[in-house]
Design an enzyme around this catalytic site. Structure first.
Site, PDB file in Angstrom:
ATOM      1  N   LYS A  11       0.938  -1.186   0.052  1.00 36.76           N
ATOM      2  CA  LYS A  11      -0.019  -0.041  -0.011  1.00 36.76           C
ATOM      3  C   LYS A  11       0.993   1.228   0.061  1.00 36.76           C
ATOM      4  O   LYS A  11       1.976   1.223   0.286  1.00 36.76           O
ATOM      5  CB  LYS A  11      -1.043  -0.074   1.239  1.00 36.76           C
ATOM      6  N   TYR A  51     -12.470  -2.024  -3.916  1.00 41.55           N
ATOM      7  CA  TYR A  51     -12.980  -2.129  -2.627  1.00 41.55           C
ATOM      8  C   TYR A  51     -14.532  -1.917  -2.508  1.00 41.55           C
ATOM      9  O   TYR A  51     -15.041  -1.652  -1.429  1.00 41.55           O
ATOM     10  CB  TYR A  51     -12.320  -1.035  -1.768  1.00 41.55           C
ATOM     11  N   PHE A  59     -15.462   4.026   6.894  1.00 43.69           N
ATOM     12  CA  PHE A  59     -14.188   4.363   6.423  1.00 43.69           C
ATOM     13  C   PHE A  59     -14.008   4.339   4.928  1.00 43.69           C
ATOM     14  O   PHE A  59     -12.674   4.604   4.372  1.00 43.69           O
ATOM     15  CB  PHE A  59     -13.082   3.503   7.154  1.00 43.69           C
ATOM     16  N   ARG A  87      -2.158 -14.159   4.650  1.00 44.73           N
ATOM     17  CA  ARG A  87      -3.193 -13.401   5.590  1.00 44.73           C
ATOM     18  C   ARG A  87      -2.239 -13.537   7.187  1.00 44.73           C
ATOM     19  O   ARG A  87      -2.397 -12.856   8.033  1.00 44.73           O
ATOM     20  CB  ARG A  87      -4.379 -14.316   5.786  1.00 44.73           C
ATOM     21  N   THR A  93      -5.573  -6.732  10.781  1.00 42.13           N
ATOM     22  CA  THR A  93      -6.070  -5.542  10.207  1.00 42.13           C
ATOM     23  C   THR A  93      -5.291  -4.270  11.147  1.00 42.13           C
ATOM     24  O   THR A  93      -4.739  -3.534  10.431  1.00 42.13           O
ATOM     25  CB  THR A  93      -7.430  -5.436   9.929  1.00 42.13           C
ATOM     26  N   ARG A 104       2.411  -6.163   9.420  1.00 43.66           N
ATOM     27  CA  ARG A 104       1.650  -5.190   9.797  1.00 43.66           C
ATOM     28  C   ARG A 104       2.302  -4.694  11.237  1.00 43.66           C
ATOM     29  O   ARG A 104       2.095  -3.557  11.616  1.00 43.66           O
ATOM     30  CB  ARG A 104       0.087  -5.546  10.007  1.00 43.66           C
ATOM     31  N   ASN A 114      -2.165   0.313   6.759  1.00 41.37           N
ATOM     32  CA  ASN A 114      -1.599  -0.916   7.304  1.00 41.37           C
ATOM     33  C   ASN A 114      -0.709  -1.823   6.374  1.00 41.37           C
ATOM     34  O   ASN A 114      -0.708  -3.043   6.353  1.00 41.37           O
ATOM     35  CB  ASN A 114      -2.725  -1.590   7.854  1.00 41.37           C
ATOM     36  N   HIS A 117      -2.423  -5.179   1.622  1.00 38.31           N
ATOM     37  CA  HIS A 117      -3.659  -6.131   1.457  1.00 38.31           C
ATOM     38  C   HIS A 117      -3.384  -7.414   1.092  1.00 38.31           C
ATOM     39  O   HIS A 117      -2.366  -7.791   0.342  1.00 38.31           O
ATOM     40  CB  HIS A 117      -4.436  -5.205   0.051  1.00 38.31           C
ATOM     41  N   GLU A 128      -9.630 -10.741  -7.606  1.00 39.56           N
ATOM     42  CA  GLU A 128      -8.587  -9.499  -7.433  1.00 39.56           C
ATOM     43  C   GLU A 128      -7.360  -9.707  -8.512  1.00 39.56           C
ATOM     44  O   GLU A 128      -6.967  -8.801  -8.996  1.00 39.56           O
ATOM     45  CB  GLU A 128      -8.249  -9.433  -6.067  1.00 39.56           C
TER      46      GLU A 128
END
Ligand code: ADP
Ligand code: MG
Length: 140
Positions: A11, A51, A59, A87, A93, A104, A114, A117, A128
């Site tokens: 990100k 998203y 948010f 993950r 998150t 993270r 964070n 993704h 995706e």
């Protein structure tokens, strides 16, 4: 055990801090192989589409603004149980809840910024991946 592909984004908070290599090293150390990668600057429309599932969340607008605030690196990751493995190495998150040694925990700035993704199911991973990559751009 099965070889899977999952989708990852490094990100804008991470690209801004020159952490593309650091994050990718943690992914690779977790047994994931980068089989496609490109640095892009998402358009607002692209980020909103990506998203869309979060469109009703409070948010959402901030998240879209954040995701277009700088370049990102979109990646396809391959490996044994790649979706769950990714993950796991990403961490929770909210970095405040992330386990030691997760991406993270090490790098995230906040629950929004964070760092990474990762797809949350194999079904979403396929969707995706196809959103950002043509089949010939993925070389395993
Ligand atoms: P994850 O990325 O862990 O799968 P979600 O799919 O629930 O988490 O949320 C997508 C992204 O939206 C998060 O990675 C984060 O950037 C942002 N986000 C999630 N929850 C919040 C929140 N409460 N406030 C601000 N941003 C959030
Ligand atoms: Mg998610």
């Amino acid at each position: 055990m099965s070889t899977e592909r999952t989708f990852s984004i490094i990100k804008p908070d991470a690209t801004r801090r020159n952490l593309t290599g650091g994050v990718t090293k943690m992914l690779e150390d977790a047994g994931l192989r980068v089989v496609a990668s490109k640095r892009i600057h998402m358009t607002k429309e692209q980020a909103e589409g990506f998203y869309a599932v979060h469109a009703e969340r409070p948010f959402f607008n901030d998240l879209v603004s954040f995701m277009i605030s700088g370049p990102v690196v979109v990646q396809v990751l391959e490996g044994e149980n790649a979706m769950a493995r990714n993950r796991e190495v990403m961490g929770a998150t909210n970095p405040a809840n992330a386990d030691e040694g997760t991406i993270r925990k090490v790098y995230a700035e906040s629950i929004e910024a964070n760092t990474v993704h990762g797809s949350d199911s194999l079904e979403n991973a396929a969707i995706e991946i196809a959103y950002f990559f043509k089949p010939e751009e993925i070389v395993g």
